[in-house]
Design a protein around this motif. Structure first.
Motif, PDB file in Angstrom:
ATOM      1  N   LEU A  60       0.851  -1.190   0.000  1.00 34.25           N
ATOM      2  CA  LEU A  60       0.000   0.000   0.000  1.00 34.25           C
ATOM      3  C   LEU A  60       0.885   1.238   0.000  1.00 34.25           C
ATOM      4  O   LEU A  60       1.795   1.361   0.821  1.00 34.25           O
ATOM      5  CB  LEU A  60      -0.903   0.001   1.232  1.00 34.25           C
ATOM      6  CG  LEU A  60      -1.626   1.311   1.564  1.00 34.25           C
ATOM      7  CD1 LEU A  60      -2.659   1.637   0.488  1.00 34.25           C
ATOM      8  CD2 LEU A  60      -2.287   1.229   2.935  1.00 34.25           C
ATOM      9  N   SER A  61       0.607   2.161  -0.903  1.00 40.22           N
ATOM     10  CA  SER A  61       1.307   3.446  -0.917  1.00 40.22           C
ATOM     11  C   SER A  61       0.421   4.461  -0.210  1.00 40.22           C
ATOM     12  O   SER A  61      -0.722   4.687  -0.610  1.00 40.22           O
ATOM     13  CB  SER A  61       1.582   3.881  -2.365  1.00 40.22           C
ATOM     14  OG  SER A  61       2.385   5.040  -2.397  1.00 40.22           O
ATOM     15  N   SER A  62       0.946   5.088   0.870  1.00 40.38           N
ATOM     16  CA  SER A  62       0.095   5.961   1.687  1.00 40.38           C
ATOM     17  C   SER A  62       0.568   7.413   1.670  1.00 40.38           C
ATOM     18  O   SER A  62       0.174   8.188   0.798  1.00 40.38           O
ATOM     19  CB  SER A  62       0.018   5.429   3.117  1.00 40.38           C
ATOM     20  OG  SER A  62       1.312   5.349   3.700  1.00 40.38           O
ATOM     21  N   SER A  77      -3.506  -1.529   7.774  1.00 40.38           N
ATOM     22  CA  SER A  77      -2.610  -2.644   8.082  1.00 40.38           C
ATOM     23  C   SER A  77      -3.063  -3.386   9.336  1.00 40.38           C
ATOM     24  O   SER A  77      -3.081  -4.621   9.373  1.00 40.38           O
ATOM     25  CB  SER A  77      -1.179  -2.120   8.260  1.00 40.38           C
ATOM     26  OG  SER A  77      -0.288  -3.172   8.568  1.00 40.38           O
ATOM     27  N   ASN A  78      -3.450  -2.633  10.363  1.00 38.33           N
ATOM     28  CA  ASN A  78      -3.930  -3.256  11.601  1.00 38.33           C
ATOM     29  C   ASN A  78      -5.223  -4.027  11.367  1.00 38.33           C
ATOM     30  O   ASN A  78      -5.412  -5.134  11.894  1.00 38.33           O
ATOM     31  CB  ASN A  78      -4.149  -2.189  12.676  1.00 38.33           C
ATOM     32  CG  ASN A  78      -2.845  -1.562  13.148  1.00 38.33           C
ATOM     33  OD1 ASN A  78      -1.788  -2.173  13.043  1.00 38.33           O
ATOM     34  ND2 ASN A  78      -2.911  -0.341  13.652  1.00 38.33           N
ATOM     35  N   SER A  89       1.993  -4.038   3.643  1.00 39.05           N
ATOM     36  CA  SER A  89       3.237  -3.265   3.731  1.00 39.05           C
ATOM     37  C   SER A  89       2.922  -1.818   3.374  1.00 39.05           C
ATOM     38  O   SER A  89       2.586  -1.511   2.227  1.00 39.05           O
ATOM     39  CB  SER A  89       4.285  -3.844   2.774  1.00 39.05           C
ATOM     40  OG  SER A  89       4.608  -5.170   3.124  1.00 39.05           O
ATOM     41  N   ASN A  90       3.016  -0.929   4.360  1.00 39.28           N
ATOM     42  CA  ASN A  90       2.627   0.474   4.207  1.00 39.28           C
ATOM     43  C   ASN A  90       3.841   1.294   3.776  1.00 39.28           C
ATOM     44  O   ASN A  90       4.770   1.498   4.549  1.00 39.28           O
ATOM     45  CB  ASN A  90       2.059   0.974   5.540  1.00 39.28           C
ATOM     46  CG  ASN A  90       1.471   2.355   5.435  1.00 39.28           C
ATOM     47  OD1 ASN A  90       1.207   2.856   4.347  1.00 39.28           O
ATOM     48  ND2 ASN A  90       1.267   2.992   6.580  1.00 39.28           N
ATOM     49  N   LEU A  91       3.835   1.776   2.532  1.00 39.34           N
ATOM     50  CA  LEU A  91       4.982   2.494   1.980  1.00 39.34           C
ATOM     51  C   LEU A  91       4.775   4.003   2.054  1.00 39.34           C
ATOM     52  O   LEU A  91       3.707   4.513   1.695  1.00 39.34           O
ATOM     53  CB  LEU A  91       5.205   2.083   0.519  1.00 39.34           C
ATOM     54  CG  LEU A  91       5.319   0.575   0.245  1.00 39.34           C
ATOM     55  CD1 LEU A  91       5.545   0.333  -1.241  1.00 39.34           C
ATOM     56  CD2 LEU A  91       6.440  -0.039   1.065  1.00 39.34           C
ATOM     57  N   ASP A  92       5.795   4.722   2.519  1.00 40.40           N
ATOM     58  CA  ASP A  92       5.727   6.185   2.586  1.00 40.40           C
ATOM     59  C   ASP A  92       5.730   6.789   1.184  1.00 40.40           C
ATOM     60  O   ASP A  92       6.273   6.209   0.236  1.00 40.40           O
ATOM     61  CB  ASP A  92       6.921   6.735   3.366  1.00 40.40           C
ATOM     62  CG  ASP A  92       6.886   6.328   4.834  1.00 40.40           C
ATOM     63  OD1 ASP A  92       5.848   5.799   5.266  1.00 40.40           O
ATOM     64  OD2 ASP A  92       7.900   6.529   5.530  1.00 40.40           O
ATOM     65  N   SER A  93       5.125   7.976   1.071  1.00 42.74           N
ATOM     66  CA  SER A  93       5.132   8.689  -0.215  1.00 42.74           C
ATOM     67  C   SER A  93       4.877  10.166   0.042  1.00 42.74           C
ATOM     68  O   SER A  93       4.634  10.585   1.178  1.00 42.74           O
ATOM     69  CB  SER A  93       4.059   8.124  -1.153  1.00 42.74           C
ATOM     70  OG  SER A  93       2.780   8.621  -0.795  1.00 42.74           O
ATOM     71  N   GLN A  94       4.884  10.947  -1.035  1.00 51.51           N
ATOM     72  CA  GLN A  94       4.596  12.378  -0.933  1.00 51.51           C
ATOM     73  C   GLN A  94       3.104  12.672  -0.974  1.00 51.51           C
ATOM     74  O   GLN A  94       2.699  13.806  -0.767  1.00 51.51           O
ATOM     75  CB  GLN A  94       5.303  13.124  -2.068  1.00 51.51           C
ATOM     76  CG  GLN A  94       6.819  13.142  -1.940  1.00 51.51           C
ATOM     77  CD  GLN A  94       7.272  13.805  -0.645  1.00 51.51           C
ATOM     78  OE1 GLN A  94       6.797  14.881  -0.280  1.00 51.51           O
ATOM     79  NE2 GLN A  94       8.194  13.151   0.056  1.00 51.51           N
ATOM     80  N   SER A 295     -12.042  -6.370   5.785  1.00 52.61           N
ATOM     81  CA  SER A 295     -11.324  -5.950   6.992  1.00 52.61           C
ATOM     82  C   SER A 295     -11.688  -4.509   7.360  1.00 52.61           C
ATOM     83  O   SER A 295     -11.782  -4.171   8.543  1.00 52.61           O
ATOM     84  CB  SER A 295      -9.812  -6.078   6.781  1.00 52.61           C
ATOM     85  OG  SER A 295      -9.327  -5.093   5.885  1.00 52.61           O
ATOM     86  N   ILE A 296     -11.906  -3.660   6.356  1.00 51.41           N
ATOM     87  CA  ILE A 296     -12.287  -2.267   6.616  1.00 51.41           C
ATOM     88  C   ILE A 296     -13.727  -2.186   7.122  1.00 51.41           C
ATOM     89  O   ILE A 296     -14.026  -1.490   8.100  1.00 51.41           O
ATOM     90  CB  ILE A 296     -12.112  -1.419   5.337  1.00 51.41           C
ATOM     91  CG1 ILE A 296     -10.625  -1.331   4.972  1.00 51.41           C
ATOM     92  CG2 ILE A 296     -12.688  -0.022   5.534  1.00 51.41           C
ATOM     93  CD1 ILE A 296     -10.359  -0.685   3.628  1.00 51.41           C
ATOM     94  N   ILE A 297     -14.627  -2.918   6.469  1.00 50.39           N
ATOM     95  CA  ILE A 297     -16.039  -2.891   6.880  1.00 50.39           C
ATOM     96  C   ILE A 297     -16.198  -3.408   8.306  1.00 50.39           C
ATOM     97  O   ILE A 297     -16.914  -2.818   9.130  1.00 50.39           O
ATOM     98  CB  ILE A 297     -16.892  -3.730   5.913  1.00 50.39           C
ATOM     99  CG1 ILE A 297     -16.907  -3.095   4.522  1.00 50.39           C
ATOM    100  CG2 ILE A 297     -18.324  -3.878   6.435  1.00 50.39           C
ATOM    101  CD1 ILE A 297     -17.612  -3.928   3.473  1.00 50.39           C
TER     102      ILE A 297
END
Length: 521
Positions: A60-62, A77-78, A89-94, A295-297
Motif C-alpha cells: 500500500l502506498s500511503s 494494516s492493523n 506493507s505500508n509504503l511512505d510517499s509524498q 477488513s475495513i467494513i
C-alpha cells in the motif's frame, strides 16, 4: 451469470457420479488422486473462480511518515492483520499523486488517493475504488492581518500549494484554474510553509485533509491564535461541484473545529471536500480485494477518527457513498459480507452441491473400506504365499522340476489377481520378489542336476566302452539299460526333455564312434 453457475453445478454433479465408479476400480494411489481432484473441482465451482489459497501480503502506498495518509495506512494494516490475517506493507510517499502513479506503474497493489486526483484514471478504467476512508476539506489558511477575506483574494499572492506529488497541490491547482487566478506558488512542505507564513514570506497555505484529523494542524492553530481560515465563494463551489460532481462536494467547516476558545474557525466556513479513497487496479486479485474490503467494513468504527460519519451511519453505505467506479470484488463484499463465508452461502442455496458432496463422501468412505479390505486380503495372500513357498522347498531336493512348476503356477495366479485389481501394486511387487527368488533357486538346482546327469552319462559310456572291448553282448545290454534309465528320469521329471535329448545325442555319438572300432577288433 446465474445460468452459467447452474450449468457448472450440473457438470460437476455428473463428474462426481463417474468418480463413484472409478474409485471402486483403481488402486490406493489412484483413488486418493481422484478424491483430491474432485474436491478441488468442487471448491473451484463453489467459490466461483476465486482463489483457493489465502494471500499473505499486499503493498500500500500511503503518505509521509506520521502524516494523515500514513496513519490511515497504518489503520488498514492493523485491520487486515487482525481480521483476515493479511499483511499490508505500508509504503511512505509524498501523497495522492505519487500514490496513483505507483499504482498505475504496478509498483504497489493499493493506494490512498484523493478522489479528485484519481477521477480521470477511474473514468479511463485504469483504477477502481475499494472504499472511502475520509472526506478531505480544502482549508485556505492565512493570518488575520493579511487582508484576505475569500479565496478570490489570493490573486497575485504567494501561496504554499503543497509539495510535488501531493493531493493538496493537485486540488489547489484545480481551484486556482477554475477561478482563473494568477498566484505565486510555493512548494514548501507543511512545517516549512508555516514558518514562511509566520515570517510573511508567503501569504497563505493550502491544506486538504479530514476535519480535525490532523494533530499537526490543530497544534499550529493552538500555538498561533492569529491564524484564520478563509472561505471559498459560493460561485466557485457551485462551478466545481456541477462540472465534476464525482470529485467534489459542497462542504462546511464547523465553527470551533480546531479550538473552542477562541473558536477557530470563528464562524462556519464554506468550502469543498473530496473523498480519501483506497483504490486498486481492475486486474487486482479479487480474493485480496475482497479480504481488504471486509477488513475495513468489519472494523469501520476504528476509522471514525478519520471519517466521523462512521460513528453514526451504517458502515457499508458510508464507505461507498458517491462512488461510481467500485472494484467488483469490493462491491460484492459490500452486498454479501465476508468473502470467506461465500462457500457457506453457496452451499445453503445449492442442492446440487449438497447432493454431490454427499455422493463424494459416501463414495470415498466406500472406497476406503474397499481399500482396507483389499489391504487385509493382500496381507493374507502374502502370508499364504510364504507358506506355499516353504512347502515347495521340501520338493527341491527330490524333485526340483515339480517345485519350479509349482512356483510358476503360483506366480501366474498372482498375475491374474493383480490384473483383476484384487491385489495392490505394493503387495504384488513383494509377491513377485519372493516367488522370483525361489524360482531362480529351483532353476539353479535343475542346472546342477543336468550337469550331474551328463557327468554320470560320460562315466557310464566309459564303462560301456570298456565292456564293449571284452564282452559285446553285455555292452549292448548296458546300452539298453542306459536308455531305459534316461526314459525313467524323463517320465519322473528328474530331467526335462531338453536334457533327455542331450543325453541321448551324447550316447548315440559314443555308439557311432566306438562300434566301428569294436567291429574291426
Amino acid at each position: 451469470m446465474r445460468k452459467v453457475y447452474e450449468s457448472d453445478r450440473r457438470i460437476w454433479a455428473k463428474q462426481l457420479l463417474s468418480y463413484r465408479v472409478s474409485l471402486l476400480k483403481c488402486d490406493r494411489h489412484q483413488r486418493i488422486f481422484l478424491i483430491c481432484r474432485s474436491l478441488a473441482s468442487s471448491t473451484l465451482v463453489a467459490i466461483l473462480s476465486s482463489c483457493s489459497f489465502q494471500p499473505d501480503s499486499v503493498t500500500l502506498s500511503s503518505g509521509t511518515a506520521g502524516g494523515f495518509y500514513n496513519r490511515v495506512g497504518e489503520q488498514i494494516s492493523n485491520s487486515t492483520k487482525t481480521t483476515v490475517g493479511l499483511k499490508v506493507s505500508n509504503l511512505d510517499s509524498q501523497g495522492s499523486y505519487e500514490n496513483l502513479q505507483r499504482l498505475l506503474e504496478r509498483k504497489v497493489d493499493f493506494a490512498l488517493v484523493q478522489l479528485d486526483v484519481a477521477s480521470e484514471a477511474m473514468r479511463q478504467g485504469k483504477v477502481q475504488a475499494v472504499a472511502i476512508l475520509a472526506n478531505e476539506y480544502l482549508q485556505m489558511i492565512t493570518r488575520k492581518d493579511s487582508g484576505l477575506q475569500v479565496f478570490a483574494d489570493l490573486q497575485g499572492k504567494r501561496v504554499a500549494t503543497g509539495t510535488p506529488g501531493s493531493g493538496i497541490r493537485f486540488t489547489t491547482s484545480q481551484l486556482i484554474k477554475a477561478d482563473k487566478l494568477q498566484i505565486q506558488e510555493d512548494a514548501a512542505d507543511f512545517e516549512r510553509a508555516f514558518q514562511k507564513l509566520n515570517t510573511r514570506q508567503i501569504d497563505a497555505i493550502a491544506y486538504v485533509g479530514s476535519v480535525g484529523a490532523s494533530q499537526k494542524l490543530r497544534q499550529q492553530f493552538i500555538n498561533d491564535p492569529n491564524l484564520k481560515i478563509i472561505p471559498i465563494q459560493k460561485s466557485l463551489i457551485n462551478n466545481l461541484t456541477i462540472l465534476d460532481p464525482g470529485s467534489y462536494q459542497s462542504a462546511t467547516l464547523p465553527m470551533g473545529t480546531y479550538t473552542s476558545r477562541p473558536p477557530i474557525p470563528e464562524q462556519e466556513i464554506s468550502t469543498i471536500s473530496t473523498a480519501t479513497v483506497l483504490v486498486t487496479r481492475p486486474d487486482m486479485d479479487k480474493n485480496k480485494v475482497g479480504l481488504v474490503t471486509w477488513s475495513i467494513i468489519s472494523t469501520a468504527r476504528t476509522y471514525s477518527q478519520f471519517y466521523p460519519e462512521l460513528q453514526t451511519t451504517e458502515a457499508s453505505e458510508s464507505l461507498r457513498k458517491g462512488l461510481f467506479y467500485i472494484h467488483p470484488a469490493a462491491q460484492k463484499v459490500f452486498e454479501e459480507g465476508d468473502p470467506r463465508a461465500a462457500f457457506i452461502r453457496y452451499w445453503q442455496s445449492n442442492s446440487d452441491l449438497q447432493a454431490g458432496v454427499f455422493i463424494l463422501v459416501s463414495t470415498s468412505v466406500v472406497g476406503l473400506l474397499i481399500g482396507q479390505w483389499r489391504k487385509q486380503s493382500s496381507q493374507k495372500l502374502l502370508a499364504t504365499t510364504v507358506n506355499r513357498i516353504n512347502e515347495l522347498k521340501n520338493l527341491l531336493t527330490e524333485n526340483p522340476q515339480e517345485a519350479l512348476k509349482g512356483i510358476e503356477d503360483l506366480r501366474q495366479e498372482h498375475r491374474l489377481r493383480f490384473i483383476d485389481g484384487a491385489v495392490t501394486t505394493e503387495i504384488y511387487e513383494q509377491l513377485q520378489h519372493k516367488t522370483h527368488i525361489f524360482a531362480d533357486e529351483c532353476r539353479l538346482i535343475l542346472e546342477r542336476q543336468r550337469k550331474k546327469f551328463v557327468m554320470d552319462t560320460l562315466l557310464l559310456l566309459d564303462e560301456w566302452q570298456a565292456t564293449l572291448q571284452t564282452d559285446p553282448d553285455v555292452a549292448l545290454q548296458k546300452l539298453g539299460q542306459i536308455k531305459q534309465d534316461y526314459r525313467d528320469m524323463l517320465l519322473s521329471d528328474q530331467v526335462d526333455i531338453e536334457a533327455y535329448v542331450e543325453l541321448m545325442q551324447l550316447t548315440l555319438m559314443s555308439v557311432m564312434t566306438l562300434m566301428p572300432k569294436s567291429s574291426q577288433g
